[in-house]
Design a protein around this motif. Structure first.
Motif: not given
Length: 348
Positions: A328-345
């Protein structure tokens, strides 16, 4: 929410200016008003009340009593003084009345080692703290040359009738405590005024915090202070927990216990706190409570966002963490990283 009073911009600019000025002349250490004092001077009428490291806080201002400004200084001062080994014994809120302030200052000075006042040291008609402290000790006010010179340089005028010079009208037996700018190391030219054991702080929270951070340990720290503490969170209502807590209080008289119930919390119902001078006794008291509630102790982190990444990594590395939670913890980090990469710009 904190509401800034009209005089706030004036004092805020004053502090910013004072931190930028250089110390243009040496202070005359023979002048009792210019000593960089770090020693508490007791009230002349006190009778041994200052052996303990105690403090009384006086919050001054009509705006506080009228509910126009929310007091946040009490929380900060109590917390910071406690960290330095000082017990805050009483907090009082008084109006801008000269008599009320003087009466409270006189009483507090006799009862506590340190008296801290906040508010009432600006340039307006309702800033009367210096006058009230002078009245409390039957000491007249006078224009202090060092503070007056600072006001001249800051305001760009030598006209002593200007309101700014009210800040330089202080009791004649006052001592000035000068802090240092932590970034530059320079002496801050606007001092913290002290009369006997009374320390006169500004009321604006930002200025008060700055003054305490620069001078607090030097003026108030208890050199012999030591304290150990622990907290337990239990999923039991307070009435049910009270008999066990009463047993603990009787069994460990040298430990201070606290019981703080909460409502509508998904994790625990009561927090127990333990404080004392002996680490061993704190551990014994903690063990006693844990043994008394074997199935009701909750592993709870009250500050989950502090060092969150380190805590996340520790959970992943721990052999006690289940594989399900790790996934669950690993998946949570993956979601955060994907969100950051998709919306950082994203500009929105």
């Amino acid at each position: 929410m904190f509401i800034v009073v009209p005089r706030a911009p004036f004092l805020r600019r004053l502090l910013v200016y004072s931190s930028k000025l250089h110390n243009q002349r040496a202070f005359n250490i023979e002048d009792p008003c210019s000593i960089n004092c770090s020693t508490m001077v007791p009230h002349p009428d006190s009778t041994g009340a200052h052996n303990e490291y105690t403090a009384g806080i006086i919050i001054i201002g009509d705006e506080i009593l009228k509910g126009q400004v929310q007091d946040v200084n009490t929380y900060f001062l109590c917390k910071r003084l406690r960290e330095m080994g000082v017990t805050v014994s009483k907090v009082s809120m008084v109006s801008d009345s000269l008599e009320d302030i003087a009466t409270e200052v006189r009483d507090f000075s006799k009862r506590f080692r340190f008296v801290i006042t906040t508010g009432g040291i600006g340039p307006t008609h309702d800033d009367r703290t210096f006058e009230a402290v002078g009245k409390a000790f039957d000491v007249p006010l006078a224009l202090h040359p060092d503070v007056a010179k600072f006001c001249e340089e800051w305001y760009g005028s030598t006209d002593r009738s200007l309101p700014v010079f009210k800040l330089a009208m202080i009791p004649t037996n006052a001592k000035l405590n000068y802090g240092r700018n932590p970034e530059t190391g320079e002496i801050v030219r606007f001092p913290l005024v002290q009369v006997h054991n009374v320390y006169i702080f500004p009321g604006i929270p930002q200025l008060l915090v700055n003054a305490m951070n620069r001078l607090g340990k030097k003026l108030f720290a208890n050199p012999s202070f030591s304290r150990y503490e622990a907290s337990l969170y239990v999923n039991v209502d307070e009435p049910s927990a009270a008999p066990v807590l009463n047993q603990a209080v009787a069994k460990f008289p040298d430990v201070e216990f606290g019981s703080y119930p909460v409502l509508f919390n998904s994790y625990y119902r009561v927090q127990f706190t333990m404080e004392g001078k002996s680490e061993e006794r704190i551990k014994q008291a903690e063990t006693f409570l844990k043994d008394s509630f074997p199935d009701k102790i909750v592993s709870y982190d009250p500050y989950p966002t502090v060092d969150a990444w380190e805590k996340h990594q520790a959970l992943l590395a721990s052999s006690k963490t289940s594989e399900g939670l790790k996934n669950f913890l690993k998946h949570a980090i993956e979601v955060l990283e994907k969100t950051y990469n998709d919306y950082r710009n994203c500009n929105r």
